[in-house]
Design a protein around this motif. Structure first.
Motif, PDB file in Angstrom:
ATOM      1  N   ASN A   1      -0.417  -0.223  -9.421  1.00  0.00           N
ATOM      2  CA  ASN A   1      -0.155  -1.034  -8.121  1.00  0.00           C
ATOM      3  C   ASN A   1       0.977  -0.498  -7.261  1.00  0.00           C
ATOM      4  OD1 ASN A   1      -2.105  -3.355  -8.446  1.00  0.00           O
ATOM      5  ND2 ASN A   1      -1.027  -3.155 -10.464  1.00  0.00           N
TER       6      ASN A   1
ATOM      7  N   TYR B   1      -1.281 -10.466  -5.099  1.00  0.00           N
ATOM      8  CA  TYR B   1      -0.411  -9.406  -5.695  1.00  0.00           C
ATOM      9  C   TYR B   1       0.157  -9.620  -7.094  1.00  0.00           C
ATOM     10  CZ  TYR B   1       4.018  -6.650  -5.950  1.00  0.00           C
ATOM     11  OH  TYR B   1       5.260  -5.788  -6.321  1.00  0.00           O
TER      12      TYR B   1
ATOM     13  N   HIS C   1       3.099  -1.123   0.195  1.00  0.00           N
ATOM     14  CA  HIS C   1       2.859  -0.628   1.090  1.00  0.00           C
ATOM     15  C   HIS C   1       1.659  -1.174   2.153  1.00  0.00           C
ATOM     16  CE1 HIS C   1       5.634   2.283  -0.581  1.00  0.00           C
ATOM     17  NE2 HIS C   1       4.592   3.124  -1.024  1.00  0.00           N
ATOM     18  N   TRP C   2       0.589  -1.400   1.358  1.00  0.00           N
ATOM     19  CA  TRP C   2      -0.380  -1.879   2.077  1.00  0.00           C
ATOM     20  C   TRP C   2      -0.082  -3.312   2.667  1.00  0.00           C
ATOM     21  CZ3 TRP C   2      -4.012  -0.907  -2.555  1.00  0.00           C
ATOM     22  CH2 TRP C   2      -4.115   0.538  -2.877  1.00  0.00           C
ATOM     23  N   LEU C   3       0.444  -4.059   2.057  1.00  0.00           N
ATOM     24  CA  LEU C   3       0.669  -5.553   2.424  1.00  0.00           C
ATOM     25  C   LEU C   3       1.940  -5.237   3.539  1.00  0.00           C
ATOM     26  CD1 LEU C   3       1.472  -7.377  -0.929  1.00  0.00           C
ATOM     27  CD2 LEU C   3      -0.413  -7.541   0.618  1.00  0.00           C
TER      28      LEU C   3
ATOM     29  N   HIS D   1      -5.298  13.328   2.002  1.00  0.00           N
ATOM     30  CA  HIS D   1      -5.427  12.278   1.225  1.00  0.00           C
ATOM     31  C   HIS D   1      -5.596  12.478  -0.154  1.00  0.00           C
ATOM     32  CE1 HIS D   1      -6.917  10.041   4.957  1.00  0.00           C
ATOM     33  NE2 HIS D   1      -7.782  11.347   5.180  1.00  0.00           N
TER      34      HIS D   1
ATOM     35  N   MET E   1       1.407   1.250  -4.726  1.00  0.00           N
ATOM     36  CA  MET E   1       0.871   1.468  -3.486  1.00  0.00           C
ATOM     37  C   MET E   1       0.755  -0.037  -2.642  1.00  0.00           C
ATOM     38  SD  MET E   1       0.762   4.519  -2.533  1.00  0.00           S
ATOM     39  CE  MET E   1      -0.215   4.381  -1.004  1.00  0.00           C
ATOM     40  N   ARG E   2       0.692  -1.193  -3.628  1.00  0.00           N
ATOM     41  CA  ARG E   2       0.347  -2.482  -3.216  1.00  0.00           C
ATOM     42  C   ARG E   2       1.475  -3.012  -1.827  1.00  0.00           C
ATOM     43  NH1 ARG E   2      -3.146  -5.461  -6.761  1.00  0.00           N
ATOM     44  NH2 ARG E   2      -2.777  -7.193  -5.529  1.00  0.00           N
TER      45      ARG E   2
ATOM     46  N   ASN F   1       1.928  -3.109   5.942  1.00  0.00           N
ATOM     47  CA  ASN F   1       1.133  -2.593   6.737  1.00  0.00           C
ATOM     48  C   ASN F   1       0.203  -3.480   7.574  1.00  0.00           C
ATOM     49  OD1 ASN F   1       2.520   0.070   6.807  1.00  0.00           O
ATOM     50  ND2 ASN F   1       0.881   0.914   5.429  1.00  0.00           N
ATOM     51  N   ASP F   2       0.005  -4.838   6.908  1.00  0.00           N
ATOM     52  CA  ASP F   2      -0.866  -5.664   7.332  1.00  0.00           C
ATOM     53  C   ASP F   2      -0.224  -7.136   7.485  1.00  0.00           C
ATOM     54  OD1 ASP F   2      -3.200  -6.948   7.875  1.00  0.00           O
ATOM     55  OD2 ASP F   2      -4.441  -6.542   6.377  1.00  0.00           O
TER      56      ASP F   2
END
Length: 504
Positions: A368, A388, A373-375, A333, A370-371, A377-378
């Motif tokens: 930002n 965003y 990527h997170w969006l 991590h 990584m944002r 994955n959801d």
């Protein structure tokens, strides 16, 4: 020194002939440096360099006046002047300098590399080259060679220029020159930040920036100017990453460079002959004019947005050097590397004397990155899209493409085509909302104002007002409220819930 006839004809910029007419009364003026090199290589040039025995500034002023251009005194001590003139719908930069020494030969011997130490008499027949150090031969051998053992130690910024020239012209750095480049790394600390910044941006604007960065890193030069990237090649990452942090960074820069070029409309089979880039071109085909406009802005002193974004990509994972942890199950991590890295790049931007807007833009990008990527994955929701763009502003377009490059640099040849198509759909949805639904999905007209809340509920001015207004905006983009009364009822509910939580 007598000119020699090169093995191939010289192709001059069309402005050269016009300059001969303008400066006809000045018998001793020479085309020099990169201007001669590019004429030999048959490459286009955006600037022309001239030298003359006396002060070059009056000649530069004469050129500016003759072509209705602008004149600048660049260096009074060295007698260097600049003319910027209009030419065929573009701007052409012409620098006129006084000899560095008593004569032309001395001037050429004190230059950086042999391929830049050549001259052609402007008033001659423009076919012969004065070449005291064998620059023509080095071009034929695809070799980059210093002019003398003092060339690089006397001005360490030349070490960065050497890598830029080698990549731009496909040249191999000869061994003695390479040794001098490596030795120059510690001395770069003494070079002014502005000169380092300008050379770094030139490097990021080359046709193969990742190759240049790789060479700089191997010689220790990149770590000298961007110490944040030092040691990234020793940091291993877990799945789905297949590279260490440094090689992942290079892959990210390379993919971002290509994505930015195709989105700005560059046409080349070389750019689009692989599936991920071709799929991106297809996915955004109708958005490309709008995307291209967003990606084509310029920063102070003509620094390109392209280079600024590649700098963001170069440092996007730099803070992984201090955030790596390994769980008991072996998973790796890098918690908060985005937040820490955002602070690092802002500080570095200020050190390099970038503008406040550039520093803020880079900070937003890294914070930002990584944002998306997170969006991806959801489930992509209206509130997620709203948050965003609320947090990124116009930099959100930049972040979309950096995240795409980051994704490709993470999985490389293990890319799953279906997963990549899904990622493109996520990014397209974000961009569609920004370009076509901004007023309804990102910045809808407020249904109530802070004053309305104060008058309706007797709230004191302060942070609570802002928090309620923010909650109202989210409810509005989610279509949960549509009228002023809806908004007041929602605000009442928020206040009651806050009071209940406070009393518990």
């Amino acid at each position: 020194m007598e000119p020699i006839l090169p093995r191939r004809p010289l192709h001059w910029h069309p402005a050269v002939e016009a300059l001969r007419d303008t400066l006809a009364v000045h018998s001793e003026v020479y085309l020099v440096g990169g201007t001669v090199r590019d004429a030999y290589l048959h490459r286009p040039t955006r600037d022309i360099d001239l030298v003359t025995p006396g002060d070059g500034r009056p000649l530069a002023r004469s050129i500016a006046n003759a072509f209705s251009g602008s004149y600048y005194s660049l260096d009074a001590e060295r007698g260097v002047g600049r003319a910027i003139i209009p030419w065929e719908g573009n701007r052409l930069v012409l620098d006129v300098a006084q000899f560095r020494g008593p004569d032309l030969e001395t001037d050429l011997l004190h230059r950086d590399f042999t391929i830049n130490a050549m001259a052609v008499p402007l008033m001659g027949d423009l076919t012969g080259v004065i070449d005291p150090l064998g620059g023509l031969r080095d071009l034929e051998l695809n070799r980059l060679r210093r002019c003398s053992p003092e060339s690089i130690p006397s001005d360490p910024i030349r070490a960065l220029r050497a890598i830029r020239a080698s990549v731009a012209h496909g040249l191999q750095v000869e061994p003695d020159t390479k040794a001098d480049l490596r030795a120059a790394a510690p001395r770069l600390q003494a070079v002014s930040p502005e000169r380092v910044r300008d050379e770094l941006f030139h490097i990021l604007d080359t046709r193969d920036p990742s190759a240049a960065l790789r060479a700089l890193y191997q010689l220790g030069l990149l770590q000298a100017v961007l110490p944040e990237v030092a040691g990234l090649d020793s940091i291993k990452q877990g799945s789905p990453h297949i590279f260490d942090v440094w090689h992942h960074t290079l892959e990210t820069v390379s993919h971002l460079d290509v994505l930015l070029r195709v989105m700005r409309g560059e046409r080349s089979d070389e750019l689009t002959d692989n599936m991920p880039i071709g799929a991106a071109v297809f996915a955004f085909v109708d958005l490309r004019p709008r995307i291209g406009a967003e990606l084509s802005i310029e920063w102070p002193q003509e620094r390109s947005h392209h280079a600024l974004l590649l700098l963001g990509a170069l440092m996007h994972d730099a803070a992984k050097s201090v955030t790596r942890t390994e769980a008991e199950d072996g998973r790796v991590h890098f918690f908060r590397h985005d937040l820490i890295g955002a602070g690092w790049i802002h500080a570095r931007a200020k050190h390099l004397h970038l503008s406040n807007d550039e520093a803020d833009r880079l900070q937003t990008i890294v914070r930002n990155h990584m944002r998306p990527h997170w969006l991806n994955n959801d489930t992509l929701t209206p509130s997620g899209i709203y948050r965003y763009w609320r947090d990124t502003g116009s930099a959100g377009v930049d972040i979309c493409f950096q995240a795409m490059a980051d994704y490709l640099g993470m999985v490389a040849n293990t890319l799953d085509q279906a997963a990549w198509v899904h990622y493109l759909e996520t990014v397209r949805t974000l961009l569609e909302h920004y370009f076509f639904r901004y007023d309804s999905a990102i910045d809808p007209p407020p249904l109530v104002s802070g004053r309305d809340l104060i008058e309706q509920f007797g709230i004191e001015p302060g942070p609570a007002i802002g928090a309620i207004l923010e909650a109202l905006r989210e409810a509005q983009v989610e279509q949960r409220i549509k009228t002023k009364q809806d908004a007041l009822d929602f605000a009442q509910h928020v206040l009651e819930e806050a009071s209940h939580n406070h009393n518990q």
